[in-house]
Design an enzyme around this catalytic site. Sequence first.
Site, short mmCIF file in Angstrom:
data_model
loop_
_atom_site.label_atom_id
_atom_site.label_comp_id
_atom_site.label_asym_id
_atom_site.label_seq_id
_atom_site.Cartn_x
_atom_site.Cartn_y
_atom_site.Cartn_z
N LYS A 58 10.52 8.21 20.64
CA LYS A 58 10.62 8.67 22.02
C LYS A 58 9.31 9.35 22.44
O LYS A 58 8.76 9.10 23.49
CB LYS A 58 11.81 9.63 22.12
CG LYS A 58 12.07 10.15 23.50
CD LYS A 58 13.32 11.02 23.51
CE LYS A 58 13.39 11.86 24.75
NZ LYS A 58 14.45 12.84 24.71
N GLU B 52 5.21 11.08 11.02
CA GLU B 52 5.60 10.02 10.08
C GLU B 52 5.50 8.64 10.72
O GLU B 52 4.96 7.69 10.14
CB GLU B 52 7.04 10.25 9.59
CG GLU B 52 7.24 11.50 8.75
CD GLU B 52 7.51 12.76 9.57
OE1 GLU B 52 7.21 12.77 10.79
OE2 GLU B 52 8.01 13.73 8.99
N GLY C 158 17.21 12.30 20.89
CA GLY C 158 16.91 11.44 19.73
C GLY C 158 18.16 11.04 18.95
O GLY C 158 18.39 9.86 18.67
N ARG C 159 18.99 12.02 18.61
CA ARG C 159 20.16 11.71 17.77
C ARG C 159 21.29 11.04 18.55
O ARG C 159 22.32 10.72 17.98
CB ARG C 159 20.64 12.98 17.05
CG ARG C 159 20.89 14.16 17.95
CD ARG C 159 20.99 15.47 17.19
NE ARG C 159 21.04 16.62 18.08
CZ ARG C 159 19.98 17.24 18.58
NH1 ARG C 159 18.77 16.81 18.27
NH2 ARG C 159 20.11 18.29 19.37
N GLU D 158 21.60 19.16 13.49
CA GLU D 158 20.48 19.32 14.41
C GLU D 158 20.99 19.77 15.78
O GLU D 158 20.32 20.50 16.51
CB GLU D 158 19.68 18.01 14.54
CG GLU D 158 18.31 18.22 15.20
CD GLU D 158 17.37 17.02 15.10
OE1 GLU D 158 16.20 17.21 14.74
OE2 GLU D 158 17.81 15.89 15.38
N HIS E 200 34.76 10.44 -8.26
CA HIS E 200 34.28 10.57 -9.64
C HIS E 200 33.02 11.43 -9.69
O HIS E 200 32.29 11.40 -10.67
CB HIS E 200 34.02 9.18 -10.22
CG HIS E 200 35.25 8.33 -10.21
ND1 HIS E 200 36.15 8.31 -11.25
CD2 HIS E 200 35.77 7.53 -9.24
CE1 HIS E 200 37.16 7.49 -10.95
NE2 HIS E 200 36.96 7.02 -9.72
N LYS F 96 6.72 21.63 11.23
CA LYS F 96 5.73 20.59 11.60
C LYS F 96 4.37 21.23 11.80
O LYS F 96 3.34 20.73 11.35
CB LYS F 96 6.14 19.90 12.91
CG LYS F 96 7.36 19.03 12.83
CD LYS F 96 7.57 18.34 14.19
CE LYS F 96 8.94 17.68 14.27
NZ LYS F 96 9.25 17.17 15.61
O1 F6P Z 1 11.89 16.27 14.38
C1 F6P Z 1 13.11 16.05 15.00
C2 F6P Z 1 13.09 14.93 15.98
O2 F6P Z 1 12.54 15.33 17.19
C3 F6P Z 1 14.48 14.34 16.19
O3 F6P Z 1 15.26 15.05 17.07
C4 F6P Z 1 14.17 12.95 16.61
O4 F6P Z 1 15.27 12.12 16.48
C5 F6P Z 1 13.04 12.63 15.66
O5 F6P Z 1 12.32 13.83 15.51
C6 F6P Z 1 12.14 11.49 16.07
O6 F6P Z 1 11.48 11.77 17.27
P1 F6P Z 1 10.68 10.64 18.02
O7 F6P Z 1 11.64 9.59 18.45
O8 F6P Z 1 10.03 11.32 19.20
O9 F6P Z 1 9.65 10.08 17.08
#
Ligand code: F6P
Length: 526
Positions: free
Chosen positions: A207, A213, A266-267, A352, A383, A491
């Site tokens: 987004k 990452e 995001g979630r 979150e 188990h 971060k």
């Molecule tokens: O670090 C948390 C977060 O902002 C989440 O809420 C989100 O789903 C994820 O990182 C990825 O964010 P983006 O879609 O902006 O890369």
Amino acid sequence: MTDSNNLQKLQLELSKHASSMRGLHMRDLFMHNPNRAEAFSIELPDIFIDYSKNIITSEILESLFHYAELLDIKSSINSMFSGEKINITEKRAVLHTALRSKREEKLDVDGADIIELVHNELDKIKTFTSAIHSGEYCGWTNKSINTFVNIGIGGSNSGPKLVIDALSDYRKKNTYCFFISNIDYRQLNELKKNIDPETTLFIVSSKSFSTLETKANAESVKEWLVDVGCDQIEKHFVAITENEKAAIDFGISQSNIFHIWDWVGGRFSLWSAIGLVISLALGFDNFQRLLNGAREMDLHFKQGPNQSNAPVILALLDYWYNNFLDADTHAFIPYDESLKLFPDYLAQLFMESNGKSADLAGNSIDYKTMPVTWGGIGTDSQHAFFQLLHQGTQTIPVDFLAPLKKSGDKNHHRHLLANCIAQSQALLQGEDNPDPHKHFPGNKPSTTILYKELSPEILGKLLALYEHRTFVLGLLWKINSFDQWGVELGKKLAANIYENLKDNKTNTDIDSSTKILINKYLDSNK
Ligand code: F6P
């Protein structure tokens, strides 16, 4: 009496209920009311929720409903659906429900009809999916695309990954799908061994298009493509983002950018273009079926009275255990291999959203919010950690989920169901034994959610059920479920430490633990 006095009065009433339940065993509640399961269950189309094995009575439920009414959760639910900016810390509307709306609906947000925007984007996903599946869209060597790699993390990864894994029976034949999320290079290394770059499409799902990452992985993939001779990078990348400029700067062509809006968290985003990989892997029709299922749950949530409203009831039970019966964790156990990724997905959704300690007015709060969300698959978990559920000292409410039908061997399925039902029965009943090591106390709460054979619609309904439960919990705790400021500090500090590791130096003004850890790395990488 003011509302806040009434709320306090009700909380006191609930505390009294909690004390009175301490001396009771659920076994007795079942004995005294042979219709308890009928009274405490919800029958929805395709989904049955039995919440009778919880430490509740009708009086307790009544107090909980009364509490929800005093908080006027119905108005807050309407505010969400109608696009009010309920994510107050980010001044944003919260409209993942609009992503599953019907084309003929209308919803104005900041002067734009967002339903039209949503359906334009869905049309674009449909057209793109069909161009890929028909072979009309090709890679740099004119080979058609059969491999999809989603590069994203958090909500831009876990929802689509769960859906594609859960609905593997619906996969498009002769296509392959991978998910790259972690900054750990091992994931990319493994991926490179398993894909043919000439037939692979990389979907950068971010987004913000600024997540470390995702950016680092996308850059590494781009370098790799160039190394293997790709001279038309733009054919192998699409982006889903709100930040189009960053995607274009990366090298993605405008026509390959799919849009997501600030009112999609995001979630909660798998229903948006973040679900492009779902459409590519399962077909657009199945993506649409998933949306349709979620929409059905939206209507139930929006229209149903609290007393028969599944997300509301489940959230009230969560609130009851967390704030009155000292539960610190909640386990989610699908007896369905198809939902093996569900506990991980829920961990982000719940924690979150609701791992917060400031209320909507910005005050620090003095009551407990989100318990730890965890779980695993049945029967494997039996188990592993079920010992703790049966004989541990804590109260750990459990959600069991199981399909009433499953393709494959009927006998395996019967065993699966038998084990699921038996575990909730054992947790409820317990078994007396004079030897304390062999004694099962019982009286351990659980809710069982049974659904018809998992389909895109049913999965959509289940996911929306948990999304709305998350929101109602936030309302009960008077917190904002839609921001996530708590992820920011780490971060920022990681960016500083990365500079130290890269430039081979330590700051003098940091704590001795952080310093020693940095120095250990520097000593090992001289
Ligand atoms: O670090 C948390 C977060 O902002 C989440 O809420 C989100 O789903 C994820 O990182 C990825 O964010 P983006 O879609 O902006 O890369």
